[in-house]
Every structure is written in structure tokens, then in C-alpha cells.
Scaffold this active site. Structure first.
Site, mmCIF file in Angstrom:
data_model
loop_
_atom_site.group_PDB
_atom_site.id
_atom_site.type_symbol
_atom_site.label_atom_id
_atom_site.label_comp_id
_atom_site.label_asym_id
_atom_site.label_seq_id
_atom_site.Cartn_x
_atom_site.Cartn_y
_atom_site.Cartn_z
ATOM 1 N N GLU A 45 -10.169 -4.397 2.150
ATOM 2 C CA GLU A 45 -9.302 -3.252 2.431
ATOM 3 C C GLU A 45 -9.720 -2.044 1.606
ATOM 4 O O GLU A 45 -10.220 -2.195 0.484
ATOM 5 C CB GLU A 45 -7.845 -3.605 2.091
ATOM 6 C CG GLU A 45 -7.051 -4.157 3.262
ATOM 7 C CD GLU A 45 -6.656 -3.081 4.281
ATOM 8 O OE1 GLU A 45 -7.238 -1.970 4.277
ATOM 9 O OE2 GLU A 45 -5.765 -3.371 5.098
ATOM 10 N N ASP A 46 -9.462 -0.857 2.145
ATOM 11 C CA ASP A 46 -9.713 0.366 1.389
ATOM 12 C C ASP A 46 -8.644 0.574 0.325
ATOM 13 O O ASP A 46 -8.946 0.829 -0.827
ATOM 14 C CB ASP A 46 -9.791 1.580 2.334
ATOM 15 C CG ASP A 46 -8.603 1.666 3.320
ATOM 16 O OD1 ASP A 46 -7.767 0.735 3.362
ATOM 17 O OD2 ASP A 46 -8.526 2.668 4.047
ATOM 18 N N ASP B 182 -1.081 -0.048 -0.302
ATOM 19 C CA ASP B 182 -0.024 0.887 -0.669
ATOM 20 C C ASP B 182 1.277 0.086 -0.746
ATOM 21 O O ASP B 182 1.534 -0.580 -1.742
ATOM 22 C CB ASP B 182 -0.030 1.978 0.412
ATOM 23 C CG ASP B 182 0.923 3.116 0.147
ATOM 24 O OD1 ASP B 182 1.159 3.441 -1.011
ATOM 25 O OD2 ASP B 182 1.443 3.698 1.120
ATOM 26 N N PHE C 17 -1.929 10.740 -2.607
ATOM 27 C CA PHE C 17 -2.632 10.499 -1.347
ATOM 28 C C PHE C 17 -4.106 10.816 -1.532
ATOM 29 O O PHE C 17 -4.474 11.921 -1.919
ATOM 30 C CB PHE C 17 -2.044 11.330 -0.207
ATOM 31 C CG PHE C 17 -2.503 10.841 1.134
ATOM 32 C CD1 PHE C 17 -1.838 9.810 1.780
ATOM 33 C CD2 PHE C 17 -3.639 11.377 1.728
ATOM 34 C CE1 PHE C 17 -2.286 9.325 2.997
ATOM 35 C CE2 PHE C 17 -4.093 10.896 2.948
ATOM 36 C CZ PHE C 17 -3.421 9.869 3.581
ATOM 37 N N ARG D 288 -13.611 11.328 5.608
ATOM 38 C CA ARG D 288 -14.170 9.996 5.361
ATOM 39 C C ARG D 288 -15.557 10.105 4.730
ATOM 40 O O ARG D 288 -16.009 9.207 4.034
ATOM 41 C CB ARG D 288 -14.283 9.217 6.681
ATOM 42 C CG ARG D 288 -12.936 8.902 7.343
ATOM 43 C CD ARG D 288 -13.123 7.882 8.454
ATOM 44 N NE ARG D 288 -11.995 7.794 9.378
ATOM 45 C CZ ARG D 288 -10.905 7.036 9.185
ATOM 46 N NH1 ARG D 288 -10.797 6.309 8.096
ATOM 47 N NH2 ARG D 288 -9.936 7.020 10.064
#
Ligand code: IMP
Ligand code: MG
Length: 192
Positions: free
Chosen positions: A103-104, A107, A156, A169
């Protein structure tokens, strides 16, 4: 040429520079390779956000391994349920294999927790989570994270695969997006 990042990204707000990312990803590759030495491991990269991390992690692996991709998208207005729509499923079965979910960023943890349940139903030998970033302060569900790159504050972030409305990206580092909107709004567009 005008730098198109200048409008929304504050160049001062580099959270993780490129060299720190490379160092940490290489450490993770070593650590995971040791843990899975002699075992059959498949990296399952979650599209789109983790594709750059997964590519670097794959190259940092020192043992034979394969990679597969899964695309997901949250249902509009359903982010809090954690239920996602699979937009691209794995090409190959994970039955009997050791799965590393790549996963990036984690959260609330809802997405990863749903994916973990989904993958476990497919009869793998094991499923472990590897996330580049962990926004631990935002977690609302308990989640075992076996490998984590960095813990970050509740901001964020974009870059190194991660987007805001599909942009940024391609940034080689992790940057903090100017906090102009709430993070719920920022995430509304869906796919990771
Ligand atoms: P969770 O279900 O709340 O853990 O959300 C995880 C997903 O939301 C991640 O895989 C990302 O796709 C996205 N996400 C969460 N925080 C950020 C961020 O700061 N930047 C970009 N995407 C994010
Ligand atoms: Mg994602």
C-alpha cells in the site's frame, strides 16, 4: 517552462525527500527478503497509488518473487464503510502463497482492512501488510502492519505515486499539499 506543481504544492513542504525514500525502500526490501527467504512470495500492489513504491520495492527484493496488481475504487460517499469496488482483480490465484499487500498509505485503515479480509478468503499461506506511509493518528480500525516505511502526521500528501485528483503522482519525493480543503474532500475522487 512554468512548473505546474507551483500552483498547489508549496516547494518548501517536502515531507520526505527522494534520497530518504530510496534508502528506506531498500531497507524494507532487505528486511522482507530475509523474512521470506526460501518462501514463495507475491507482492500485491494496490493501484494506482502504490505502483511506484511497488516497483522500487520489487527491485530492492533479494529473493525470487512475483508481483500482481489489484485496482480498487471507493464507492462515492462510502469511504467510511471501507467497502471498495475491485476495478481490476489479480491475474493469478494467491492460494497457498505468501501475500505481501503493498500500500502507498494507510489512513483510517478501512481500505486495507477490507482488502486483508478479501485476500484471506482466497486461501493464501499468509497475508502481511507493507505500507510506505502510515498516518497512525487517523486510524479508526485496528490493523496489523508488518512493514512500514514512515509514520507521518495527519497531513494530505502527494507524490511518489500518490495523487490529488490524479495529479502529482510523478513527483519524485513526498510533498504536503496546501491544506485548502478538508482531507475528506481531497479523497472524494476515489481510486487510490
Ligand atoms: P484509508 O481507507 O482511510 O486507510 O485510506 C487509504 C487510501 O486513501 C490510501 O490507499 C490512499 O489511496 C488514500 N489516501 C489516504 N491519505 C492520503 C493522502 O494523504 N494522500 C493521498 N492519498 C491518500
Ligand atoms: Mg491507495
Amino acid at each position: 517552462m512554468k512548473n505546474f506543481f507551483d500552483n498547489e504544492i508549496d516547494p518548501q513542504k517536502v515531507l520526505i525527500p527522494q534520497n530518504r525514500l530510496q534508502e528506506r525502500v531498500s531497507e524494507l526490501g532487505h528486511e522482507i527478503s530475509q523474512a521470506f527467504d526460501g518462501k514463495d512470495i507475491v507482492l500485491v500492489a494496490m493501484l494506482k497509488g502504490s505502483f511506484i513504491f511497488a516497483a522500487d520495492l520489487l527491485r530492492a527484493m533479494k529473493i525470487p518473487c512475483t508481483i500482481d496488481f489489484m485496482g480498487i475504487s471507493s464507492y462515492a460517499g462510502q469511504r467510511r464503510s471501507g467497502i471498495v469496488r475491485i476495478t481490476k482483480d489479480l491475474d493469478d490465484s494467491v492460494a497457498g502463497r505468501n501475500v505481501l499487500l503493498v500500500e502507498d498509505i494507510i489512513d483510517t485503515g478501512l481500505t486495507a482492512s477490507y482488502l486483508l479480509r478479501t485476500l484471506k478468503q482466497r486461501g493464501p499461506a499468509s497475508v502481511d501488510i507493507c505500507t510506505l506511509l502510515d498516518k497512525a493518528a487517523r486510524r479508526i480500525i485496528d490493523l496489523p502492519i508488518a512493514y512500514r516505511g514512515f509514520e507521518i502526521p495527519d497531513v494530505f500528501v502527494v507524490g511518489y505515486g500518490m495523487d490529488y485528483q490524479q495529479k502529482y503522482r510523478n513527483l519524485p519525493h513526498i510533498a504536503i499539499l496546501r491544506p485548502s480543503r478538508s482531507s475528506e474532500d481531497q479523497l472524494e475522487s476515489g481510486d487510490g
